[in-house]
Design an enzyme around this catalytic site. Structure first.
Site, PDB file in Angstrom:
ATOM      1  N   SER A 279      -5.195  11.900  -3.130  1.00  8.54           N
ATOM      2  CA  SER A 279      -4.524  10.495  -3.582  1.00  8.54           C
ATOM      3  C   SER A 279      -4.234  10.432  -5.049  1.00  8.54           C
ATOM      4  O   SER A 279      -4.370  11.588  -5.676  1.00  8.54           O
ATOM      5  CB  SER A 279      -6.122   9.651  -3.645  1.00  8.54           C
ATOM      6  OG  SER A 279      -5.858   8.528  -4.368  1.00  8.54           O
TER       7      SER A 279
ATOM      8  N   CYS B 117       0.963  -1.197   0.016  1.00 10.54           N
ATOM      9  CA  CYS B 117       0.008  -0.071  -0.090  1.00 10.54           C
ATOM     10  C   CYS B 117       0.969   1.160  -0.006  1.00 10.54           C
ATOM     11  O   CYS B 117       1.977   1.042   0.221  1.00 10.54           O
ATOM     12  CB  CYS B 117      -1.087  -0.085   1.273  1.00 10.54           C
ATOM     13  SG  CYS B 117      -2.131   1.287   1.006  1.00 10.54           S
ATOM     14  N   ASP B 118       0.226   2.374  -0.115  1.00  9.32           N
ATOM     15  CA  ASP B 118       0.917   3.609  -0.736  1.00  9.32           C
ATOM     16  C   ASP B 118       1.966   4.150   0.408  1.00  9.32           C
ATOM     17  O   ASP B 118       3.096   4.494  -0.201  1.00  9.32           O
ATOM     18  CB  ASP B 118      -0.217   4.793  -0.510  1.00  9.32           C
ATOM     19  CG  ASP B 118      -1.048   4.812  -1.707  1.00  9.32           C
ATOM     20  OD1 ASP B 118      -1.381   3.610  -2.301  1.00  9.32           O
ATOM     21  OD2 ASP B 118      -1.788   5.360  -1.765  1.00  9.32           O
TER      22      ASP B 118
END
Length: 559
Positions: free
Chosen positions: A475, A124-125
């Site tokens: 995002s 994940c990011d």
């Protein structure tokens, strides 16, 4: 490698370390294991998110590679949080904080155990920058492995879907453009299995940047999560790390001004997330490399936007994988003189040596990477803005936009929730400049992303006609005329704290300015009446973060 060079001997060497060795024997160490490099394998496996749900399998492959290379793996866990699932509510305050917690966790284990090297697996990011930040701090030989991108979902009409499809479908539903069944169908089909969000969002942006930087193996960013290639790469990464230990090649030999330029050049060419500015700044600080917003701005002036990738374009990372993957794009940029080929990488070779036998992306038919003489934009799609609303800088994303400038009356919201309610009530109109404040690193705390906001605006058809500024973040899935990272933030008294409904704001992506039509005298008058608010949170990790974090223009780090 010579015995005296191994950091792990601080933990295991000599008669006085017999108790330490005794405990390690209980977890499987043999006599000759103490003569080998001992390597920490950080697995950010978690079944709370598809981004990380397969990392346990990949980490075990990495351990096999370490054993095959002559090292001893010690696998340990590090936390992750799911940006996509936390989006749109108070849980998102923990997202950026998780980057610091990941870095701290890896430092605590690998530093405490005196590991000779670090192999980290993230999805994940915030996993990618968090892992590399820890590697840069500890400066022991290290390799990062990205869990890989998710495959596209398939819609009822055969169209490709991904997580952003759902966020935008929410806005379409609110605008009565689709019904509840259609929304449910998109929800059910957009995320078909393991892997990180498929477009050139933050996870794929940062994995691409780290590959270009040299801290991961070639093809790391483009190998899909569900593929034998990713498993083979994981094994090879373990072997490569043992080789780095033997050669004594460390992260700060790899993370340099030149390699940071390579990383950001690749971000610009691919149309990557604005979060790259925040995360590359943080990595530079941990590696003690001089790097400022001016460096991002300098490269943005000379690197074209080439990739037709979501969110501003049509394709996803799986399409780039089918077209040849990330190294052919790097080769094209190297051939064009846009990359520094002499930078060292985790293969033990330079970037140019890694790409020597890789054909340019332009050597095969494909529709994703535009020709250098016909780019999507001649300059980078990320602009660093300054002005009386952002004296310390702000970050705008211009990818896929027909219009880079808007002037209009502002509608001010203290926090994301108030703005989302206004969008639901259809109170945002074309020509408005929406302001969301109190969402910065301190004010949030945690600098939330606003994908729910931008997705809803896009879904209502307002993406090209509404401006949006915030001291929070966006995002990588965001598109539209949006400006984030406004510094100083509202909670510390930045000008964004002083504006009122109806003030006229101009966002100019071409001139790189962000201004409110108020005189200095009026701003000073309002500033005199401003009172600094108390922190939103007084205990726990969010409070600790708010008290120690620096501003977004410095990477929002806590070191």
């Amino acid at each position: 490698m010579a015995t005296g060079e191994r950091t792990s001997l601080i933990t295991t060497g000599g008669p006085k370390r017999a108790p330490n060795r005794g405990m390690l024997r209980a977890v499987g160490f043999q006599d000759d294991d103490f003569d080998r490099p001992i390597i920490g394998v950080a697995s950010l496996f978690s079944d709370i998110t598809p981004c990380n749900s397969h990392l346990d399998r990949l980490a075990r492959k990495g351990c096999e590679g370490i054993r095959a290379g002559g090292g001893v793996p010690q696998i340990f866990g590090a936390p992750t949080a799911s940006d996509g699932i936390m989006m749109g509510h108070r849980g998102m305050r923990y997202s950026l904080v998780s980057r610091e917690v990941i870095a701290d966790s890896i430092e605590v284990v690998a530093g405490g155990m005196n590991h000779d090297g670090i192999l980290a697996f993230g999805g994940c990011d915030k996993n990618m920058p968090g892992c590399v930040m820890a590697m840069a701090r500890l400066n022991v030989p290290s390799v990062f492995v990205y869990g890989g991108s998710i495959l596209p979902g398939i819609g009822s009409e055969g169209q490709d879907l991904d997580i952003v499809s759902i966020f935008e479908a929410v806005g379409q539903y609110q605008a009565d453009r689709i019904d509840a069944k259609k929304l449910h169908d998109i929800e059910c089909e957009s995320c078909p299995g393991a892997g990180s969000c498929g477009g050139m969002y933050t996870a794929n942006t940062m994995s691409s940047a780290i590959e270009a930087m040299g801290m991961s193996l070639p093809y790391d960013a483009s190998h899909p999560a569900v593929s034998a290639a990713k498993e083979r790469e994981s094994l090879a990464a373990g072997q490569a790390l043992v080789n780095l230990i033997r050669k004594n090649i460390r992260p700060r030999d790899i993370i340099t001004r030149k390699s940071l330029e390579n990383a950001y050049t690749f971000v610009l060419a691919l149309g990557g997330s604005t979060n790259a500015v925040l995360h590359l700044m943080a990595i530079a600080r941990e590696a003690e490399v001089s790097w400022t917003l001016a460096d991002f701005d300098r490269l943005g002036e000379i690197v074209p936007h080439l990739a037709d990738l979501k969110p501003g374009g049509q394709y996803v990372m799986f399409d780039l994988h089918k077209a040849g993957g990330t190294p052919p794009v790097l080769r094209a940029l190297l051939d064009a003189g846009m990359l520094h080929g002499d930078c060292m990488t985790v293969t033990g070779k330079t970037l140019a040596e890694n790409l020597e036998k890789v054909p340019s992306i332009y050597r095969r038919p494909q529709k994703i990477i535009m020709p250098l003489d016909k780019p999507l934009a001649k300059k980078g799609h990320i602009a660093i803005l300054h002005g009386n609303l952002a004296p310390d800088g702000a970050v705008a994303k211009l990818a896929g936009l027909k219009v880079h400038t808007i002037t209009g009356p502002c509608k001010v919201f203290d926090g994301e929730e108030a703005c989302f309610e206004a969008i639901q009530a259809r109170k945002i109109q074309a020509g408005d400049v929406v302001v969301i404040r109190g969402e910065g690193p301190v004010g949030g705390p945690g600098m939330r992303e606003m994908l729910s906001i931008t997705g809803a605006l896009i879904g209502q058809g307002l993406g090209d006609s509404v401006g949006l500024i915030t001291d929070g973040r966006f995002s990588g899935g965001t598109h539209g005329l949006v400006v984030g990272h406004v510094c100083p933030e509202a909670w510390t008294g930045g000008p964004i704290a002083l504006i009122k409904n109806g003030d006229v704001i101009t966002i100019d992506g071409d001139a790189k300015t962000l201004n409110v039509a108020l005189s200095e005298a009026e701003l000073a008058k309002r500033r005199a009446g401003w009172k600094k608010p108390a922190l939103r949170v007084e205990r726990g990790v969010l409070a600790k973060y708010a008290r120690t974090v620096n501003n977004a223009s410095e990477g929002a780090t806590t070191s």
